[in-house]
Design a protein around this motif. Sequence first.
Motif, PDB file in Angstrom:
ATOM      1  N   ILE A   1     -11.791   0.834  -2.298  1.00  0.00           N
ATOM      2  CA  ILE A   1     -10.596   1.680  -2.150  1.00  0.00           C
ATOM      3  C   ILE A   1     -10.155   2.237  -3.493  1.00  0.00           C
ATOM      4  N   ALA A   2     -10.557   1.595  -4.585  1.00  0.00           N
ATOM      5  CA  ALA A   2     -10.180   2.074  -5.917  1.00  0.00           C
ATOM      6  C   ALA A   2     -10.749   3.464  -6.211  1.00  0.00           C
ATOM      7  N   ASP A   3     -11.751   3.892  -5.461  1.00  0.00           N
ATOM      8  CA  ASP A   3     -12.359   5.215  -5.668  1.00  0.00           C
ATOM      9  C   ASP A   3     -11.751   6.281  -4.753  1.00  0.00           C
ATOM     10  N   LEU A   4     -10.704   5.937  -3.997  1.00  0.00           N
ATOM     11  CA  LEU A   4     -10.223   6.817  -2.938  1.00  0.00           C
ATOM     12  C   LEU A   4      -8.797   7.296  -3.180  1.00  0.00           C
ATOM     13  N   ASN A   5      -8.459   8.397  -2.507  1.00  0.00           N
ATOM     14  CA  ASN A   5      -7.090   8.919  -2.476  1.00  0.00           C
ATOM     15  C   ASN A   5      -6.451   8.508  -1.150  1.00  0.00           C
ATOM     16  N   VAL A   6      -5.262   7.916  -1.230  1.00  0.00           N
ATOM     17  CA  VAL A   6      -4.583   7.393  -0.039  1.00  0.00           C
ATOM     18  C   VAL A   6      -3.269   8.142   0.160  1.00  0.00           C
ATOM     19  N   LEU A   7      -3.049   8.603   1.388  1.00  0.00           N
ATOM     20  CA  LEU A   7      -1.819   9.329   1.725  1.00  0.00           C
ATOM     21  C   LEU A   7      -1.037   8.550   2.777  1.00  0.00           C
ATOM     22  N   PHE A   8       0.250   8.395   2.531  1.00  0.00           N
ATOM     23  CA  PHE A   8       1.163   7.784   3.505  1.00  0.00           C
ATOM     24  C   PHE A   8       2.124   8.849   4.004  1.00  0.00           C
ATOM     25  N   ILE A   9       2.249   8.935   5.318  1.00  0.00           N
ATOM     26  CA  ILE A   9       3.138   9.929   5.915  1.00  0.00           C
ATOM     27  C   ILE A   9       4.310   9.180   6.539  1.00  0.00           C
ATOM     28  N   GLY A  10       5.507   9.470   6.025  1.00  0.00           N
ATOM     29  CA  GLY A  10       6.698   8.725   6.426  1.00  0.00           C
ATOM     30  C   GLY A  10       7.132   7.838   5.269  1.00  0.00           C
ATOM     31  N   ALA A  11       8.326   7.265   5.388  1.00  0.00           N
ATOM     32  CA  ALA A  11       8.816   6.395   4.316  1.00  0.00           C
ATOM     33  C   ALA A  11       9.625   5.236   4.881  1.00  0.00           C
ATOM     34  N   GLY A  12       9.335   4.871   6.134  1.00  0.00           N
ATOM     35  CA  GLY A  12      10.049   3.768   6.764  1.00  0.00           C
ATOM     36  C   GLY A  12       9.477   2.415   6.395  1.00  0.00           C
ATOM     37  N   GLU A  13       9.953   1.383   7.085  1.00  0.00           N
ATOM     38  CA  GLU A  13       9.575   0.015   6.747  1.00  0.00           C
ATOM     39  C   GLU A  13       8.082  -0.222   6.893  1.00  0.00           C
ATOM     40  N   MET A  14       7.472   0.296   7.968  1.00  0.00           N
ATOM     41  CA  MET A  14       6.041   0.078   8.177  1.00  0.00           C
ATOM     42  C   MET A  14       5.215   0.730   7.074  1.00  0.00           C
ATOM     43  N   ILE A  15       5.583   1.940   6.676  1.00  0.00           N
ATOM     44  CA  ILE A  15       4.864   2.620   5.596  1.00  0.00           C
ATOM     45  C   ILE A  15       5.057   1.879   4.275  1.00  0.00           C
ATOM     46  N   GLU A  16       6.254   1.349   4.046  1.00  0.00           N
ATOM     47  CA  GLU A  16       6.496   0.569   2.829  1.00  0.00           C
ATOM     48  C   GLU A  16       5.547  -0.634   2.766  1.00  0.00           C
ATOM     49  N   LEU A  17       5.373  -1.319   3.905  1.00  0.00           N
ATOM     50  CA  LEU A  17       4.475  -2.467   3.954  1.00  0.00           C
ATOM     51  C   LEU A  17       3.026  -2.048   3.692  1.00  0.00           C
ATOM     52  N   CYS A  18       2.634  -0.950   4.327  1.00  0.00           N
ATOM     53  CA  CYS A  18       1.258  -0.465   4.146  1.00  0.00           C
ATOM     54  C   CYS A  18       1.014  -0.035   2.705  1.00  0.00           C
ATOM     55  N   ALA A  19       1.976   0.646   2.108  1.00  0.00           N
ATOM     56  CA  ALA A  19       1.832   1.099   0.732  1.00  0.00           C
ATOM     57  C   ALA A  19       1.659  -0.082  -0.213  1.00  0.00           C
ATOM     58  N   THR A  20       2.391  -1.152   0.028  1.00  0.00           N
ATOM     59  CA  THR A  20       2.275  -2.352  -0.803  1.00  0.00           C
ATOM     60  C   THR A  20       0.872  -2.945  -0.718  1.00  0.00           C
ATOM     61  N   HIS A  21       0.323  -3.016   0.500  1.00  0.00           N
ATOM     62  CA  HIS A  21      -1.009  -3.597   0.677  1.00  0.00           C
ATOM     63  C   HIS A  21      -2.100  -2.712   0.071  1.00  0.00           C
ATOM     64  N   PHE A  22      -2.015  -1.409   0.272  1.00  0.00           N
ATOM     65  CA  PHE A  22      -3.037  -0.516  -0.289  1.00  0.00           C
ATOM     66  C   PHE A  22      -2.909  -0.418  -1.802  1.00  0.00           C
ATOM     67  N   ALA A  23      -1.677  -0.418  -2.303  1.00  0.00           N
ATOM     68  CA  ALA A  23      -1.474  -0.331  -3.752  1.00  0.00           C
ATOM     69  C   ALA A  23      -2.109  -1.518  -4.469  1.00  0.00           C
ATOM     70  N   ALA A  24      -2.174  -2.671  -3.798  1.00  0.00           N
ATOM     71  CA  ALA A  24      -2.793  -3.861  -4.389  1.00  0.00           C
ATOM     72  C   ALA A  24      -4.285  -3.666  -4.627  1.00  0.00           C
ATOM     73  N   ARG A  25      -4.896  -2.669  -3.949  1.00  0.00           N
ATOM     74  CA  ARG A  25      -6.321  -2.367  -4.141  1.00  0.00           C
ATOM     75  C   ARG A  25      -6.527  -1.280  -5.195  1.00  0.00           C
ATOM     76  N   ASN A  26      -5.451  -0.840  -5.842  1.00  0.00           N
ATOM     77  CA  ASN A  26      -5.495   0.149  -6.932  1.00  0.00           C
ATOM     78  C   ASN A  26      -6.258   1.427  -6.575  1.00  0.00           C
ATOM     79  N   PRO A  27      -5.820   2.153  -5.549  1.00  0.00           N
ATOM     80  CA  PRO A  27      -6.507   3.410  -5.196  1.00  0.00           C
ATOM     81  C   PRO A  27      -6.415   4.421  -6.335  1.00  0.00           C
ATOM     82  N   ARG A  28      -7.340   5.346  -6.348  1.00  0.00           N
ATOM     83  CA  ARG A  28      -7.358   6.360  -7.408  1.00  0.00           C
ATOM     84  C   ARG A  28      -6.081   7.187  -7.388  1.00  0.00           C
ATOM     85  N   ARG A  29      -5.611   7.478  -6.192  1.00  0.00           N
ATOM     86  CA  ARG A  29      -4.359   8.242  -6.068  1.00  0.00           C
ATOM     87  C   ARG A  29      -3.602   7.742  -4.846  1.00  0.00           C
TER      88      ARG A  29
END
Length: 417
Positions: free
Chosen positions: A176-204
């Motif tokens: 995932i560190a080589d990938l660009n990740v997009l989150f659509i929305g800013a609610g609680e579920m997206i916050e949780l997902c962003a935390t988990h994906f951010a831990a994998r240090n995506p490129r963007r």
Amino acid sequence: MSLFTLGLNHETAPIAVREKLAFAPQELGPAVAELVAVRGVNEAAIVSTCNRTELYAAARDEATLLNWLAQSRQLKPEEIRPFLYRLPDREAAKHVFRVAAGLDSMVLGETQILGQLKDAVREAQDAGGLGPALNGLFQKAFSVAKEVRTQTAIGANSVSMAAAAVKLAERLFPDIADLNVLFIGAGEMIELCATHFAARNPRRLSVANRTLERGQALASQHGGDAFALAELPERLPQYDIVVTSTASQLPIIGLGAVERAIKARKHRPIFMVDLAVPRDVEAEVGALPDVYLYSVDDLAEVVRQGREERRQAVLDADVIVERSTEEFMQWLDNRALVPTIRALKDHAERLRRHELERAGKLLAKGEDPAAVLESLSLSLSNKFLHAPLAALNQADATQHGELIAAVRRLYHLHDEE
């Protein structure tokens, strides 16, 4: 009036049905106000999440609730009846306790549903939907959830929806560190997902949201950027992973937009996770050869990992739920006695005051106090005994046994008496 739970969840209905019955957050308050205005409904609350829509009510019958739910979603009762569970009284109470404790969730033991339940209760309270029965029910449910959480290991080894999304992405992409990740929305579920994906240090890491400021606030927590949702069609080709969860009642990502994105990407695959109900991504997108689209139902197998290890915790939690259900039903039964007890006390007070006033007048006239007290005691005794004696004398033969037993129990009469 009886207590009812009427609803459907991820076990009883597919997402295509759940999204038809979903209520947007801004709809909940007005919907509750509309429901309690229906004849035969005294109290009501509505819970609506990606995995369930449920009505909790103190109502005359379940048919009233079913008809209202169907009408409010512009459907016919027969269209939704096969997917619904209809739980009265004790079963209704047991169900909400299991929901609050995370025992009825797709992710066993998850805590997000408790917050959603509390939000629903606040909405119902503000809309005038809560009375003694439902308020008591939900307060007990919150207490049960706390006890289950602290007394059992129900939350151990739990795989969240956010963690499941990362696991699925890692099956498709080596790093995932080589990938660009997009989150659509800013609610609680997206916050949780962003935390988990951010831990994998995506490129963007980017966030697209209707309110740019809120999107920027979330993105900045993870060193990402944000843009307005209106820019999504032109930005979509830049991202390898798209995770969406908004409150939109209509899809925000259509087939055409994804087809154009795939073409611009020269058919490099896109991994998409749609956690919204109703869905944010048109279902037809999943048929595209270079798109891997997962809905909340598709994540079910991943999030159920660890259930076997928590079997004993579930058994322990169910013991708490059963005991709490009995306690609540006893409380509810006792509440049903309150009007009768109050009326009986009022009746006795009226008799007492009437005889006291009469005795006072006799004493004022100079009557012998001993004679007045004797008359007062006899009159009160006769009046208190009038109702039970009349009931016994006027009852037919079929009622004698029941009435005699009731009177002897109420007045603690023994055979020798």
